[in-house]
Design a protein around this motif. Structure first.
Motif, PDB file in Angstrom:
ATOM      1  N   ASP A 372      43.868  44.346  43.141  1.00  0.00           N
ATOM      2  CA  ASP A 372      44.880  44.246  44.187  1.00  0.00           C
ATOM      3  C   ASP A 372      46.282  44.477  43.639  1.00  0.00           C
ATOM      4  N   GLY A 376      48.148  47.557  44.849  1.00  0.00           N
ATOM      5  CA  GLY A 376      49.317  47.155  45.628  1.00  0.00           C
ATOM      6  C   GLY A 376      50.621  47.566  44.972  1.00  0.00           C
ATOM      7  N   ALA A 440      38.479  42.395  46.939  1.00  0.00           N
ATOM      8  CA  ALA A 440      39.743  43.082  46.652  1.00  0.00           C
ATOM      9  C   ALA A 440      40.312  43.721  47.914  1.00  0.00           C
ATOM     10  N   ARG A 443      41.828  41.120  50.312  1.00  0.00           N
ATOM     11  CA  ARG A 443      43.054  40.455  49.884  1.00  0.00           C
ATOM     12  C   ARG A 443      44.161  41.431  49.488  1.00  0.00           C
ATOM     13  N   LEU A 444      43.891  42.731  49.566  1.00  0.00           N
ATOM     14  CA  LEU A 444      44.883  43.727  49.178  1.00  0.00           C
ATOM     15  C   LEU A 444      46.206  43.606  49.943  1.00  0.00           C
ATOM     16  N   SER A 496      45.942  36.559  45.580  1.00  0.00           N
ATOM     17  CA  SER A 496      44.650  37.215  45.759  1.00  0.00           C
ATOM     18  C   SER A 496      43.529  36.402  45.126  1.00  0.00           C
TER      19      SER A 496
END
Length: 569
Positions: A372, A376, A440, A443-444, A496
């Motif tokens: 993430d 991100g 992942a 929660r990205l 995350s």
């Protein structure tokens, strides 16, 4: 010699490395988010026999009493959870922002605590405290001769979800109340408004953006939740029906996909309605410097009532944690207000037999957090520092994961990857790495927002100066951008990690072997039987402590970052 610094409008539109980054991220999001979600939607609109486009699956859904009842039950539970979450959050938010209230920071912190425990774990503890034969009803029956249906059917789901998700409203509403310009309140007071009328006509409407943001989150989270209704034996809701159709009938059954599409549609609709409700209205302030609502001193009588209300609410919202802790040490707790005796044997069993759950959780959540932060951070950089084509689409695609419920993503992974096998015949969907990727993706958006905020605070002139002194783009990012973003990256990773550690919906769909199971799955298995609830509670306490430590670490990192920025200025 003077160097002319380039303006943002003179950014290079694309470089080979940037183009490669866009393609890699687009491939990642396409394969593990867009394709699974699209597969679910496509299957829902496909005739099972002929493979042609059809609406017949949706006609069958709305023609089946069970599914229609499940839909309205989910809407009712979500709506009532918002109502009761508001009842809990509103007094805490108002008292800690509008009045000189000693202990306001402690109250706000304790109000956040329910979020660090999975709601389905709290459901078991709530049954022991508020169930038909729980502590409260046993005492009511002994003293007054009656019982209250706190945990019966849909009431139990509403009760548990309200206590768990009310912090979303508390946090957002408190922030909005603090940001209101005090001059607006003073102007209303000069015109004769006071007391409840002032709050109803001026203060609460100005705080509406924060309230609606929190309320929409509560609605969506409750509507999509899978494990809490299942543990409370409430199966006539949409998320449990989607899970039961896929696990009992099979992946070829179209109803599971139809329900999944409806879950996505309602999630998007709830967010859209909250945005529409604020469209065309002005909530801005003109404050300079201070601002915020003026705080009023409470009288003696008012203080007694206020502290009484606050203590009652905090006792109520912390009751799942209290019940879980008691259960983790209880030998027997049945038909009695408190456990018959206490033991530490449950913790010994957990560390002896279930350490694999803890190890798997640490591995899965850590890998998901690293993915993430990497994805991100890259998206945030591409959006804020380049003009490359498609960067906005990456941002929107990554953020769209908020609208995909965990059970839907799990179904999509099963449908998409179960038919893809390794040379030894193992389905791709059965690998533990698919759990990591699902966590992942889920929660990205959280990590993306943290990275985005961190990069926004870094002046582009620092990078331009480094490049004008001969540094390459790669070295500038490695030596300048990443160190300055480290606070945001760590906060994104911890966020995350802590939320992925207790994710169940997608995990429940994808776990094929107990040896690959994380804590959330272990908790669900333990809580299925009365004999396993003691060890399950012990494992739940460990999960809560783990998430709490991550949350504290996140706050510590953010605070250190803010202090460092303040000293730099």
């Amino acid at each position: 010699m003077a160097y002319a610094l380039s303006s943002p409008s003179q950014r290079v539109s694309s470089r080979p490395g940037q183009t490669a980054a866009v393609l890699v991220i687009a491939l990642f999001l396409g394969v593990f988010l867009i394709v699974p979600a699209g597969t679910v939607i496509y299957t829902a609109f496909t005739d099972k026999g002929t493979g042609t486009f059809t609406f017949v699956n949706f006609f069958d859904f709305f023609g089946t009493d069970l599914f229609v009842r499940s839909f309205w039950n989910s809407v009712y539970v979500s709506g009532m959870s918002v109502v009761w979450a508001t009842v809990l959050a509103l007094p805490l938010a108002v008292l800690t922002t509008r009045f000189e209230f000693r202990g306001a920071i402690v109250i706000q912190t304790l109000g956040f605590v329910p979020l660090i425990m999975p709601p389905f774990v709290g459901a078991v503890a709530m049954q022991l405290l508020f169930g038909r034969n729980g502590t409260v009803n046993l005492l009511l029956n002994d003293r007054f001769g009656f019982k209250l249906p706190f945990m019966d059917g849909l009431n139990g789901v509403i009760f548990v979800q309200s206590l768990h998700y009310f912090p979303f409203i508390l946090i957002n509403l408190s922030t909005s109340l603090r940001n209101i310009d005090r001059s607006m309140e003073e102007a209303a007071q000069n015109l004769g408004a006071s007391g409840f009328r002032l709050f109803r006509r001026i203060v609460f409407p100005l705080a509406m953006p924060g309230y609606l943001a929190g309320a929409s989150l509560v609605f969506v989270k409750v509507f999509d939740d899978l494990a809490t209704p299942l543990l409370l034996n409430v199966k006539d809701m949409l998320a449990p029906q989607a899970y039961l159709r896929v696990t009992s009938v099979g992946l070829t059954d179209p109803m599971g996909y139809v329900i999944s599409v409806i879950l996505i549609a309602v999630s998007i609709f709830a967010m859209w309605v909250s945005a529409i409700a604020m469209r065309g209205k002005d909530y801005s302030t003109v404050q300079r410097g201070g601002g915020g609502l003026s705080r009023r001193q409470l009288g003696t009588g008012e203080s007694v009532v206020a502290y009484g209300v606050v203590m009652l609410i905090l006792l109520l919202v912390l009751s799942p944690h209290i019940g879980l802790l008691l259960l983790s040490f209880a030998t027997v707790w049945s038909f009695s207000p408190l456990p018959d005796a206490f033991t530490v044997a449950h913790y010994g069993r957990v560390f002896g037999e279930s350490s694999l759950y803890i190890k798997n959780t640490l591995i899965y959540a850590s890998l998901a957090g690293l993915i993430d932060v990497a994805v991100g951070g890259a998206i945030a950089y591409l959006v804020l520092r380049t003009r490359i084509v498609g960067r906005r689409w990456l941002d929107w695609a990554a953020t769209s994961a908020l609208a995909i419920p965990g059970v839907v993503l799990g179904i999509g992974y099963l449908r998409t990857f179960y038919g893809v096998t390794l040379p030894d015949g193992t389905p791709l969907a059965a690998l533990w790495v698919m759990v990591v990727l699902a966590l992942a993706i889920r929660r990205l958006p959280y990590a993306l927002r943290a990275c985005y905020a961190a990069l926004q605070q870094i002046s582009e002139s620092l990078e331009e100066a480094a490049e004008n002194l001969g540094a390459t783009k790669f070295h500038t990012v490695r030596r300048i951008v990443l160190p300055l973003m480290m606070g945001g990256l760590l906060a994104g990773f911890v966020t995350s990690f802590s939320t992925a550690a207790v994710e169940l919906s997608a995990t429940l769909m994808l776990i094929q072997s107990n040896s690959d199971a994380p804590i959330a799955y272990g908790l669900y298995v333990f809580m299925q039987s009365p004999a396993g609830r003691g060890p399950g509670a012990a494992l739940g306490v460990i999960a809560v402590v783990m998430v709490a430590l991550c949350t504290l670490l996140s706050h510590y990192v953010i605070e250190r970052r803010q202090k460092a920025n303040g000293m730099a200025k």
